[in-house]
Design a protein around this motif. Structure first.
Motif, PDB file in Angstrom:
ATOM      1  N   ASN A  45       0.977  -1.167  -0.043  1.00 16.04           N
ATOM      2  CA  ASN A  45      -0.071  -0.071   0.028  1.00 16.04           C
ATOM      3  C   ASN A  45       0.749   1.460  -0.136  1.00 16.04           C
ATOM      4  O   ASN A  45       0.411   2.092  -0.690  1.00 16.04           O
ATOM      5  N   GLU A  46       2.057   1.261   0.822  1.00 14.58           N
ATOM      6  CA  GLU A  46       2.862   2.468   0.805  1.00 14.58           C
ATOM      7  C   GLU A  46       3.523   2.865  -0.604  1.00 14.58           C
ATOM      8  O   GLU A  46       3.856   3.869  -1.017  1.00 14.58           O
ATOM      9  N   CYS A  47       3.829   1.719  -1.358  1.00 12.80           N
ATOM     10  CA  CYS A  47       4.406   1.948  -2.707  1.00 12.80           C
ATOM     11  C   CYS A  47       3.671   2.720  -3.520  1.00 12.80           C
ATOM     12  O   CYS A  47       4.311   3.315  -4.552  1.00 12.80           O
ATOM     13  N   GLY A  48       2.270   2.538  -3.562  1.00 15.21           N
ATOM     14  CA  GLY A  48       1.382   3.226  -4.319  1.00 15.21           C
ATOM     15  C   GLY A  48       1.171   2.654  -5.831  1.00 15.21           C
ATOM     16  O   GLY A  48       0.659   3.284  -6.583  1.00 15.21           O
ATOM     17  N   LYS A  49       1.923   1.376  -6.087  1.00 11.13           N
ATOM     18  CA  LYS A  49       1.678   0.943  -7.249  1.00 11.13           C
ATOM     19  C   LYS A  49       0.459   0.116  -7.816  1.00 11.13           C
ATOM     20  O   LYS A  49       0.096   0.060  -8.817  1.00 11.13           O
TER      21      LYS A  49
END
Length: 70
Positions: A45-49
């Motif tokens: 979720n943090e990487c946003g991909k």
């Protein structure tokens, strides 16, 4: 080096239960399958991909309890 097939005991899931973690030598206070799932969810979720809904579907975690699900 241990292969994933050896750890998963030939099943389709790498961590069908905490037994694989125990065979690798991790104690109950050190690691749980749910802990790995939580780490994966957070990092993905943090990487946003990827869309958050797609991440949750892939992790296939369905919790009926509202507090635990959060």
């Amino acid at each position: 080096m241990t292969s994933l097939r050896e750890i998963s005991v030939g099943g389709p899931l790498l961590f069908p239960s905490n037994a694989a973690l125990r065979r690798m030598g991790y104690g109950k206070e050190e690691a749980t399958a749910h802990g790995f799932r939580a780490i994966a969810s957070t990092l993905l979720n943090e990487c946003g991909k990827w869309h958050p809904d797609a991440i949750e579907r892939q992790l296939a975690h369905i919790e009926n309890n509202d507090v635990r699900r959060a």
